[in-house]
Design an enzyme around this catalytic site. Structure first.
Site, PDB file in Angstrom:
ATOM      1  N   CYS A 146      -5.832  31.744 -20.290  1.00  0.00           N
ATOM      2  CA  CYS A 146      -5.721  33.270 -20.930  1.00  0.00           C
ATOM      3  C   CYS A 146      -6.728  34.127 -20.579  1.00  0.00           C
ATOM      4  O   CYS A 146      -7.052  35.030 -21.255  1.00  0.00           O
ATOM      5  CB  CYS A 146      -5.271  33.049 -22.632  1.00  0.00           C
ATOM      6  SG  CYS A 146      -6.657  32.472 -23.314  1.00  0.00           S
TER       7      CYS A 146
ATOM      8  N   ASP B 292      -4.216  23.482 -20.113  1.00  0.00           N
ATOM      9  CA  ASP B 292      -4.320  24.635 -20.366  1.00  0.00           C
ATOM     10  C   ASP B 292      -5.616  24.924 -20.874  1.00  0.00           C
ATOM     11  O   ASP B 292      -6.278  24.676 -22.168  1.00  0.00           O
ATOM     12  CB  ASP B 292      -3.335  25.109 -21.787  1.00  0.00           C
ATOM     13  CG  ASP B 292      -3.363  26.672 -22.120  1.00  0.00           C
ATOM     14  OD1 ASP B 292      -3.524  27.439 -21.288  1.00  0.00           O
ATOM     15  OD2 ASP B 292      -3.664  26.779 -23.441  1.00  0.00           O
TER      16      ASP B 292
END
Length: 416
Positions: A368, A315
């Site tokens: 994100c 991530d």
């Protein structure tokens, strides 16, 4: 008068933000949440602070319409607070003027009083003029970002992104099944509203402090589950969470495997690793080894073996353009060069991590971010540089389309 302490807190926060590189969320925790004011005053101060940051360019446009000459930074911050209350909170004009003047030092009061009274008288004209301004002014985003989004997504979507970013973010929570069954959670929390797209997520109108304190849930947007759901962690697997803090995805993996997987969680910063450890302990996540490690500078940790892991989640650090409604000042911290620079860093992290994945193992890369350099272009570069890395599935969440924070995730399998 009422709430003057909250307004002073918000002013202090604005000054600190303007003078430093500290992010708004950190300032809120240190200055507002950590203050001795009442809960309602802390909430109001936070609304003022975040509201001004969301509307910075528009508020400065109003100031430019009301005063032609230069204005000092502190007076500008005072006016931003006052005009935000007048135009966005619909505070009665007399209260907005009075409270803003009260915050000012004696030698600034005449200036602030005059501008605020003019603003109150000219509200309708100012709104009409604001509606004529370019998107980057009326929705308060850097012009270069708006231009990027227009090129990538089109005019209508760029407009939708900006409007989305200026909405207050809902409160979502993931039910922590390490502490409580979903059925029991819903029975014990009648104010929690299940969402249709993910059975373990609920929405609240107010922060469920007692439920959080028990470890029964973790505040997390449903879009953040995409990467873990793609990874499909299983019991008895060796799993690496390469960029793990603050622990939302790590603890979700532990919940899915019911604490029967073997998870290694890394982060580069000692303070972030402490937060990760605290969160995992609070949520009851076990059998997780924590390692402080910087993938950009240190290769891979000596305690980890090549081809050790069945599955790896990266991530990656990113520009956060998919979560701007939560991280309201990110837009003002970004520079045009950041996207290409971040692309390079992300590639280096993946290159450092891949040797730890066994043949046939699975890797999920996620961000994100909404930006192609960090998502589609990076994935394309990876499969070109590492031919044995095969794309299995990609999922993209776009806020204006899917109504959650932006997210991107691609699942690869290592074939050789």
């Amino acid at each position: 008068m009422a709430r003057s302490a909250a307004r002073q807190l918000a002013l202090n926060a604005l000054q600190r933000w303007r003078k430093s590189r500290e992010f708004a969320d950190s300032i809120v925790q240190r200055l507002i949440v950590g203050s001795e004011q009442s809960r309602s005053d802390r909430g109001f101060a936070q609304e003022l602070f975040y509201g001004v940051l969301r509307n910075l360019t528009l508020l400065d446009f109003f100031i430019s319409q009301l005063r032609n000459s230069a204005i000092d930074d502190l007076s500008r911050d005072l006016l931003r607070l006052g005009l935000y209350q007048l135009f966005h909170l619909r505070t009665p004009a007399h209260a907005a003027v009075f409270e803003t003047v009260e915050l000012a030092s004696p030698h600034r009061r005449s200036l602030i009083n005059g501008i605020m009274r003019n603003a109150a008288r000219e509200r309708d004209r100012l709104r009409i003029e604001a509606a004529k301004t370019p998107l980057y002014i009326r929705e308060s985003h850097p012009e270069f970002l708006v231009m990027r989004w227009r090129e990538a997504f089109g005019e209508n979507c760029a407009d939708a992104i900006c409007r989305w970013n200026n909405k207050a973010a809902p409160i979502y929570a993931r039910i922590n099944t390490l502490r409580i069954r979903r059925e029991d959670f819903l029975e014990n929390n009648p104010m929690a509203c299940p969402i249709s797209t993910h059975s373990l997520f609920v929405e609240y109108e107010r922060l469920p402090e007692a439920t959080i304190a028990r470890g029964d849930c973790y505040i997390q947007d449903p879009s953040s589950a995409v990467a873990v759901d793609l990874l499909e962690p299983q019991s008895s697997e060796m799993i690496l969470d390469a960029c793990a803090a603050p622990g939302g995805k790590t603890s979700y993996m532990a919940a899915i495997t019911k604490n029967t997987g073997s998870i290694v969680a890394c982060d580069r910063d000692a303070a972030r690793l402490r937060l990760l450890r605290q969160n995992l302990s609070h949520l009851g996540a076990a059998h997780i080894a924590l390692i402080q490690h910087d993938w950009l500078h240190d290769g891979h940790p000596a305690v980890l073996r090549p081809k050790q892991f069945d599955k790896i989640l990266i991530d990656a650090p990113c520009t956060n353009t998919g979560v701007m409604r939560r991280r309201v000042d990110v837009r003002w911290r970004l520079k045009p060069a950041d996207f290409r620079q971040m692309h390079g860093q992300q590639l280096r992290i993946v290159a450092a991590v891949i040797p730890l994945l066994r043949s046939g193992g699975m890797l999920v890369y996620s961000t994100c971010s909404l930006e192609r350099e960090e998502n589609e272009e990076l994935v394309k570069h990876l499969v070109h540089e590492v031919p044995t890395l095969k794309i299995e599935q990609t999922r993209t969440i776009l806020p204006w389309r899917d109504h959650f924070d932006g997210a991107f995730a691609t699942r690869f399998v290592l074939t050789g």
